[in-house]
Design an enzyme around this catalytic site. Structure first.
Site, PDB file in Angstrom:
ATOM      1  N   ASP A 107       2.558   0.545  -0.718  1.00  0.00           N
ATOM      2  CA  ASP A 107       2.852   0.065   0.634  1.00  0.00           C
ATOM      3  C   ASP A 107       1.580  -0.017   1.479  1.00  0.00           C
ATOM      4  O   ASP A 107       1.554   0.421   2.625  1.00  0.00           O
ATOM      5  CB  ASP A 107       3.887   1.005   1.275  1.00  0.00           C
ATOM      6  N   LYS A 112      -0.863  -1.610   3.823  1.00  0.00           N
ATOM      7  CA  LYS A 112      -0.853  -2.637   4.872  1.00  0.00           C
ATOM      8  C   LYS A 112      -1.489  -2.015   6.114  1.00  0.00           C
ATOM      9  O   LYS A 112      -1.585  -0.769   6.199  1.00  0.00           O
ATOM     10  CB  LYS A 112       0.575  -3.119   5.167  1.00  0.00           C
ATOM     11  N   ASN A 128      -0.151   1.115   7.815  1.00  0.00           N
ATOM     12  CA  ASN A 128      -0.162   2.389   7.099  1.00  0.00           C
ATOM     13  C   ASN A 128      -1.575   2.942   6.898  1.00  0.00           C
ATOM     14  O   ASN A 128      -1.797   3.796   6.041  1.00  0.00           O
ATOM     15  CB  ASN A 128       0.530   2.240   5.738  1.00  0.00           C
ATOM     16  N   ASP A 142       0.890   7.314   4.956  1.00  0.00           N
ATOM     17  CA  ASP A 142       2.238   6.850   4.643  1.00  0.00           C
ATOM     18  C   ASP A 142       2.489   6.695   3.148  1.00  0.00           C
ATOM     19  O   ASP A 142       2.503   5.592   2.611  1.00  0.00           O
ATOM     20  CB  ASP A 142       2.512   5.522   5.359  1.00  0.00           C
ATOM     21  N   THR A 190       6.580  -4.120   2.444  1.00  0.00           N
ATOM     22  CA  THR A 190       6.688  -5.229   3.370  1.00  0.00           C
ATOM     23  C   THR A 190       6.698  -6.535   2.581  1.00  0.00           C
ATOM     24  O   THR A 190       5.928  -6.687   1.651  1.00  0.00           O
ATOM     25  CB  THR A 190       5.450  -5.237   4.291  1.00  0.00           C
TER      26      THR A 190
HETATM   27  N1  LIG Z   1      -2.584  11.866  11.745  1.00  0.00           N
HETATM   28  C1  LIG Z   1      -2.399  11.054  12.761  1.00  0.00           C
HETATM   29  N2  LIG Z   1      -3.355  10.847  13.664  1.00  0.00           N
HETATM   30  C2  LIG Z   1      -3.161   9.980  14.696  1.00  0.00           C
HETATM   31  N3  LIG Z   1      -2.023   9.288  14.900  1.00  0.00           N
HETATM   32  C3  LIG Z   1      -1.024   9.442  14.034  1.00  0.00           C
HETATM   33  C4  LIG Z   1      -1.150  10.333  12.918  1.00  0.00           C
HETATM   34  N4  LIG Z   1      -0.002  10.293  12.220  1.00  0.00           N
HETATM   35  C5  LIG Z   1       0.789   9.429  12.838  1.00  0.00           C
HETATM   36  N5  LIG Z   1       0.207   8.909  13.951  1.00  0.00           N
HETATM   37  C6  LIG Z   1       0.803   7.937  14.887  1.00  0.00           C
HETATM   38  O1  LIG Z   1       2.205   8.133  14.925  1.00  0.00           O
HETATM   39  C7  LIG Z   1       2.887   6.952  14.466  1.00  0.00           C
HETATM   40  C8  LIG Z   1       4.106   7.320  13.626  1.00  0.00           C
HETATM   41  O2  LIG Z   1       3.720   8.079  12.502  1.00  0.00           O
HETATM   42  P1  LIG Z   1       4.088   7.676  11.011  1.00  0.00           P
HETATM   43  O3  LIG Z   1       3.807   6.210  10.782  1.00  0.00           O
HETATM   44  O4  LIG Z   1       3.433   8.639  10.124  1.00  0.00           O
HETATM   45  O5  LIG Z   1       5.613   7.898  10.980  1.00  0.00           O
HETATM   46  P2  LIG Z   1       6.626   7.363   9.931  1.00  0.00           P
HETATM   47  O6  LIG Z   1       7.799   8.256   9.957  1.00  0.00           O
HETATM   48  O7  LIG Z   1       5.920   7.186   8.628  1.00  0.00           O
HETATM   49  O8  LIG Z   1       7.017   5.997  10.553  1.00  0.00           O
HETATM   50  P3  LIG Z   1       6.987   4.560   9.939  1.00  0.00           P
HETATM   51  O9  LIG Z   1       7.239   4.709   8.467  1.00  0.00           O
HETATM   52  O10 LIG Z   1       8.071   3.874  10.686  1.00  0.00           O
HETATM   53  O11 LIG Z   1       5.598   4.036  10.236  1.00  0.00           O
HETATM   54  C9  LIG Z   1       1.828   6.182  13.670  1.00  0.00           C
HETATM   55  O12 LIG Z   1       2.120   4.840  13.670  1.00  0.00           O
HETATM   56  C10 LIG Z   1       0.552   6.526  14.421  1.00  0.00           C
HETATM   57  O13 LIG Z   1       0.398   5.687  15.543  1.00  0.00           O
END
Ligand SMILES: Nc1ncnc2c1ncn2[C@@H]1O[C@H](COP(=O)(O)OP(=O)(O)OP(=O)(O)O)[C@@H](O)[C@H]1O
Length: 291
Positions: free
Chosen positions: A158, A160, A163, A176, A194
């Protein structure tokens, strides 16, 4: 980052991962962290910047609500993501430092990527695309991270811009691992990822291997330089059609070297795709490495 700063970060990171500051039997809890502002919203909860109280080390804490995970029947996917990410230690892969849980929540303590999502950097760039040197530097880092995953028998599946996160020093951090799998020699397709980044064998639901990630790196580089992925279309059927027939074209501004590299990754069958070492050594990538 200066050498002294690097050492300091390394030392604090070691303290957190080994629980050195507290002793190895220490059980982390939310009380050990001072929660800061929200960084984003995840599927099962929120992500906050946080400071570890004893060391002052900045981290990101991702909170996942167990009830939501159970409701979406994603228990195995979440545990697999934790399992996989906790074993990957590479400068361009977001580190899972530690994790703990209580009755209602799972807390993932991850490396803080101060630059946020790469996707936002791309959309905020002039004309929505990266200049050549930046695209080449980024693609080297992604190829290196993914090569490391493959050496550890993990397919990301995944890749992209959404991520990938950006560290405070501008380095990329692949994140991710929700769709990633431990890779046996070949796997049968489960529909994920995607649409725009799906390789032909996944569109056709055929067996696939680690080179699905090579394809995605080709799509990623195209998006870095053009501002949109190569097979983007109005409807899902049209996107699929364009992927399987490799119906793509390059705008005039894309440099010849980058076209050559993208074409060597966006090949219909896995065997034809350039290796990740080949990506790192490609002349177009190499010419910007010292820049
Ligand atoms: N380690 C990090 N440092 C800075 N920002 C972060 C970090 N982890 C996550 N974020 C922010 O928080 C948002 C959501 O986190 P994340 O993408 O890990 O969640 P998710 O549950 O995998 O959601 P999705 O799969 O819908 O993207 C990210 O898009 C990013 O903007």
């Amino acid at each position: 980052m200066t050498a002294a700063m690097k050492n300091e970060v390394l030392e604090l990171e070691t303290k957190i991962t080994s629980h050195e500051a507290y002793g190895t039997a220490y059980k982390w809890s939310p009380r050990d962290f001072e929660l800061g502002s929200a960084l984003g919203q995840g599927k099962f909860g929120h992500v906050h910047v946080a400071r570890e109280k004893k060391t002052g080390f900045l981290v990101a804490i991702k909170t996942l609500f167990k009830s939501q995970i159970v409701k979406s029947k994603c228990e195995r996917q979440v545990m697999r993501e934790i399992e996989i990410q906790s074993h990957l230690k590479h400068p361009n892969i977001l580190r899972l430092l530690t994790w703990f849980h209580d009755e209602r929540r799972i807390y993932l303590v991850v490396e803080f990527a101060a630059g946020g999502e790469l996707y936002k950097h791309l959309t905020n760039s002039p004309k929505g695309r990266f200049p050549e040197p930046r695209a080449a530097k980024y693609i080297y880092q992604v190829a290196d991270a993914v090569e490391y995953c493959h050496q550890h028998h993990v397919i990301h599946r995944d890749i992209k811009p959404e991520n990938i996160l950006v560290a405070f020093n501008g380095d990329l951090k692949l994140a991710d691992f929700g769709w990633s799998v431990h890779a046996p020699s070949e796997r049968r397709k489960t529909m994920c990822g995607t649409l725009d980044y799906l390789p032909p064998e996944m569109v056709k639901r055929e067996v696939y291997d680690v080179t699905v990630d090579h394809w995605c790196i080709g799509v990623l580089l195209y998006e870095f330089l053009v501002g949109k992925p190569p097979f983007e279309s109005e409807g899902q059927d049209k996107t699929y059609q364009r992927i399987v027939t490799l119906d793509m074209s390059f705008p005039d501004h894309v440099p010849e070297g980058a076209k050559d590299l993208i074409s060597k990754l966006l090949r219909p069958t896995s065997k034809e795709r350039l290796s990740l070492d080949g990506v790192k050594k490609h002349f177009w990538v190499q010419q910007f490495q010292s820049a």
